[in-house]
Design a protein around this motif. Structure first.
Motif, PDB file in Angstrom:
ATOM      1  N   ALA A 179       0.825  -1.209   0.000  1.00  0.00           N
ATOM      2  CA  ALA A 179       0.000   0.000   0.000  1.00  0.00           C
ATOM      3  C   ALA A 179       0.853   1.251   0.000  1.00  0.00           C
ATOM      4  O   ALA A 179       0.545   2.225  -0.701  1.00  0.00           O
ATOM      5  N   VAL A 180       1.917   1.249   0.773  1.00  0.00           N
ATOM      6  CA  VAL A 180       2.818   2.407   0.815  1.00  0.00           C
ATOM      7  C   VAL A 180       3.413   2.669  -0.563  1.00  0.00           C
ATOM      8  O   VAL A 180       3.516   3.820  -1.003  1.00  0.00           O
ATOM      9  N   ASP A 181       3.772   1.600  -1.250  1.00  0.00           N
ATOM     10  CA  ASP A 181       4.332   1.753  -2.597  1.00  0.00           C
ATOM     11  C   ASP A 181       3.283   2.267  -3.580  1.00  0.00           C
ATOM     12  O   ASP A 181       3.540   3.189  -4.365  1.00  0.00           O
TER      13      ASP A 181
ATOM     14  N   SER B 169     -10.368  -6.015   2.425  1.00  0.00           N
ATOM     15  CA  SER B 169     -10.272  -7.459   2.643  1.00  0.00           C
ATOM     16  C   SER B 169     -11.664  -8.064   2.768  1.00  0.00           C
ATOM     17  O   SER B 169     -12.572  -7.451   3.331  1.00  0.00           O
ATOM     18  N   GLY B 170     -11.825  -9.267   2.264  1.00  0.00           N
ATOM     19  CA  GLY B 170     -13.104  -9.965   2.370  1.00  0.00           C
ATOM     20  C   GLY B 170     -14.143  -9.408   1.412  1.00  0.00           C
ATOM     21  O   GLY B 170     -13.869  -8.535   0.590  1.00  0.00           O
ATOM     22  N   ASP B 171     -15.357  -9.958   1.531  1.00  0.00           N
ATOM     23  CA  ASP B 171     -16.430  -9.481   0.658  1.00  0.00           C
ATOM     24  C   ASP B 171     -17.112  -8.278   1.299  1.00  0.00           C
ATOM     25  O   ASP B 171     -16.724  -7.808   2.359  1.00  0.00           O
TER      26      ASP B 171
ATOM     27  N   LYS C   6      -5.598  -6.405  -4.340  1.00  0.00           N
ATOM     28  CA  LYS C   6      -6.305  -7.684  -4.318  1.00  0.00           C
ATOM     29  C   LYS C   6      -5.348  -8.875  -4.305  1.00  0.00           C
ATOM     30  O   LYS C   6      -5.472  -9.797  -3.497  1.00  0.00           O
ATOM     31  N   GLY C   7      -4.378  -8.863  -5.202  1.00  0.00           N
ATOM     32  CA  GLY C   7      -3.453  -9.985  -5.285  1.00  0.00           C
ATOM     33  C   GLY C   7      -2.560 -10.095  -4.063  1.00  0.00           C
ATOM     34  O   GLY C   7      -2.251 -11.205  -3.602  1.00  0.00           O
ATOM     35  N   VAL C   8      -2.142  -8.975  -3.519  1.00  0.00           N
ATOM     36  CA  VAL C   8      -1.291  -8.985  -2.334  1.00  0.00           C
ATOM     37  C   VAL C   8      -2.043  -9.562  -1.141  1.00  0.00           C
ATOM     38  O   VAL C   8      -1.518 -10.395  -0.398  1.00  0.00           O
ATOM     39  N   ILE C   9      -3.272  -9.127  -0.962  1.00  0.00           N
ATOM     40  CA  ILE C   9      -4.072  -9.635   0.156  1.00  0.00           C
ATOM     41  C   ILE C   9      -4.321 -11.136   0.005  1.00  0.00           C
ATOM     42  O   ILE C   9      -4.231 -11.895   0.971  1.00  0.00           O
ATOM     43  N   ALA C  10      -4.609 -11.584  -1.205  1.00  0.00           N
ATOM     44  CA  ALA C  10      -4.814 -13.020  -1.433  1.00  0.00           C
ATOM     45  C   ALA C  10      -3.551 -13.813  -1.094  1.00  0.00           C
ATOM     46  O   ALA C  10      -3.630 -14.955  -0.620  1.00  0.00           O
ATOM     47  N   SER C  11      -2.385 -13.209  -1.316  1.00  0.00           N
ATOM     48  CA  SER C  11      -1.122 -13.911  -1.073  1.00  0.00           C
ATOM     49  C   SER C  11      -0.828 -14.111   0.403  1.00  0.00           C
ATOM     50  O   SER C  11       0.080 -14.865   0.758  1.00  0.00           O
ATOM     51  N   THR C  12      -1.579 -13.441   1.288  1.00  0.00           N
ATOM     52  CA  THR C  12      -1.322 -13.580   2.729  1.00  0.00           C
ATOM     53  C   THR C  12      -2.062 -14.767   3.344  1.00  0.00           C
ATOM     54  O   THR C  12      -1.928 -15.012   4.542  1.00  0.00           O
TER      55      THR C  12
ATOM     56  N   ASP D  39       7.838 -16.272   3.067  1.00  0.00           N
ATOM     57  CA  ASP D  39       8.591 -15.325   2.255  1.00  0.00           C
ATOM     58  C   ASP D  39       7.886 -13.978   2.286  1.00  0.00           C
ATOM     59  O   ASP D  39       6.710 -13.871   1.948  1.00  0.00           O
ATOM     60  N   GLN D  40       8.582 -12.946   2.680  1.00  0.00           N
ATOM     61  CA  GLN D  40       7.958 -11.634   2.827  1.00  0.00           C
ATOM     62  C   GLN D  40       7.971 -10.826   1.535  1.00  0.00           C
ATOM     63  O   GLN D  40       7.488  -9.706   1.499  1.00  0.00           O
ATOM     64  N   GLN D  41       8.541 -11.367   0.484  1.00  0.00           N
ATOM     65  CA  GLN D  41       8.597 -10.621  -0.760  1.00  0.00           C
ATOM     66  C   GLN D  41       7.275 -10.724  -1.514  1.00  0.00           C
ATOM     67  O   GLN D  41       6.764 -11.818  -1.744  1.00  0.00           O
ATOM     68  N   VAL D  42       6.702  -9.614  -1.876  1.00  0.00           N
ATOM     69  CA  VAL D  42       5.466  -9.589  -2.637  1.00  0.00           C
ATOM     70  C   VAL D  42       5.806  -9.652  -4.110  1.00  0.00           C
ATOM     71  O   VAL D  42       6.625  -8.890  -4.605  1.00  0.00           O
TER      72      VAL D  42
END
Length: 465
Positions: A220-222, A322-324, A446-452, A460-463
């Motif tokens: 988000a910061v990026d 996050s979520g619906d 969306k993709g970042v949140i799904a990756s968590t 791995d902390q790399q997105v």
């Protein structure tokens, strides 16, 4: 069925004890539980008449392997001896009953992790349960965890924030129900014949919360081109530091549910209320943690400064997207915090860049907490429906209701002759839709949140780009 005696206790305690997951019996237990999980129905039972179901002997063999593994692992955990004895008895009784709907009340009542709050202490937990924000079915799960209880936190709990049931924990390893977004271990999720008179513990995985927070915040910061002060940037980059912030946040948040001017059951158990009421309660607890963190920072607690950033960033960046959007009360609380800060000129979105007035953020965030506390205090003197409308008006002051909302039209648009719980049917699934800002942010995150999903401190902390 195989039975064990929990004996030969040669294991140590604390951070220096042998890791349970390094013992050869752990993968055996994990594999046996995963096999059993696949055969279970939604209520935890096994229907041997279902298509593709195994025969009972096959399930009993898998359960025997699980029980034998528990017997080998239990000596590493002398503090859990009584629980493991009761656990094996419950597993055997489940098998003897033909694997009907499971009942693990006896082992639940024997499990008292809050009595052993020592930093680094391990627990092996096996229960049929659902996992909140994870698996909705009561499948058998096996989890190895560690307690997070540093001395500075223990001292704060003893002297200021009494919360004898709370546990901060981290994952060591887990079965499929926790390969999800779930970050809690709560006794009320466990399959039992009847609810106990009182629950004696509640645990939150601060490592998952911290790892998820870091990944989403960094993205988000990026995306928002937010210029972070150096100390905040260092915090977001440090898993251990974030875990310490989250365990303090969680302890104060959890305690706040039963403290303050409360016009209703603080947990709203067995109540049917509009989802903005749940959203305000969760936000009140978070903002109380924020307010206390401001005080603690002034007293020299470095973790408290981190709590403030964690609350603001997690609430503003992750919760709303996050979520619906069906009764997403946590999302609503995040939307409200952002809108309040934005409308009080603490947050600015200009030239496709997010700016935060770091000096004013604590003061204005505490002002929102004060508005919610005022709502609660005055709510003690209001009828339920009047209080619901007052809460709606507070939220609608900062967030635009859906243009088709009946509630937004006021009491004249509702059949107020009905009981209040019936009027909940007139609440739209998404009563306060996302703003254009959040609609755009959701697409990019969306993709970042799904990756968590399933993330831990060891992930791995790399997105991915």
């Amino acid at each position: 069925m195989t039975e064990i005696l929990v004996q030969d206790r040669k294991g140590g305690e604390g951070a220096d004890a042998q890791r349970v997951i390094d013992h050869p019996a752990w993968p055996v237990l994990k594999d046996a539980v995963e096999r059993i999980r696949a055969w279970q129905s939604k209520d935890g039972s096994i229907d041997f008449a279902a298509e593709g179901a195994p025969d009972q002997a096959t399930v009993e063999t898998a359960l025997d392997r699980a029980i034998s593994a528990i017997g080998q692992l239990s000596p590493l955990l002398p503090h859990d001896a009584d629980y493991h004895r009761a656990l094996v008895a419950d597993l055997c009784r489940w098998a003897e009953g033909g694997f009907a709907e499971p009942d693990f009340l006896d082992s639940l009542l024997a499990f008292h992790p809050a009595q052993h709050r020592a930093d680094g202490l391990q627990h092996l937990v096996v229960f049929p349960m659902y996992t909140q924000n994870g698996n909705p079915d009561r499948n058998l799960e096996a989890v190895v965890l560690r307690v997070v209880w540093p001395e500075w936190l223990a001292e704060l709990e003893r002297t200021r924030y009494d919360n004898p049931l709370f546990l901060g924990i981290t994952f060591e390893d887990f079965t499929g129900g926790y390969d999800t977004n779930s970050a809690v271990l709560f006794p009320e999720t466990i399959a039992v014949r009847e609810a106990p008179e009182r629950f004696t513990w509640g645990a939150i995985f601060c490592d998952r919360e911290a790892a998820r927070f870091r990944r989403v915040t960094e993205a988000a910061v990026d995306i928002l081109k937010l210029d972070l002060p150096e100390d905040i940037r260092e915090m977001v980059g440090d898993q251990e530091r974030c875990q310490q912030a989250f365990v303090l946040w969680d302890m104060v948040h959890d305690r706040t549910h039963s403290h303050g001017d409360l016009p209703f059951d603080p947990f709203m158990i067995k109540q049917r209320q509009p989802f903005w009421m749940y959203g305000l309660e969760e936000l009140r607890c978070d903002l109380t943690a924020f307010k206390e963190a401001v005080k603690l920072e002034a007293e020299g607690f470095s973790q408290a400064r981190d709590v403030q950033y964690a609350v603001i960033f997690d609430r503003m960046f992750r919760f709303p997207v996050s979520g619906d959007r069906v009764r997403n009360y946590d999302g609503l609380g995040g939307q409200l915090l952002f809108a309040y800060l934005h409308q009080h000129d603490v947050v600015r979105w200009t030239d496709n860049t997010l700016h935060i007035d770091w000096d004013r953020a604590p003061q204005v965030t505490n002002e929102l907490c004060g508005e919610i506390e005022k709502l609660y205090r005055e709510g003690i003197d209001r009828p339920k429906l009047v209080h619901w409308f007052a809460a709606y008006e507070l939220v609608a002051t900062y967030l635009s209701p859906h243009p088709g909302s009946t509630w937004a039209k006021g009491p004249d648009a509702l059949d107020v002759s009905l009981p209040p719980r019936k009027l909940v049917d007139d609440v739209l699934p998404d009563e306060f839709p996302l703003s254009m800002f959040y609609e755009a942010l959701k697409k990019k995150l969306k993709g970042v949140i799904a990756s968590t999903k399933g993330i831990t401190a060891h992930s791995d902390q790399q997105v991915a780009a």
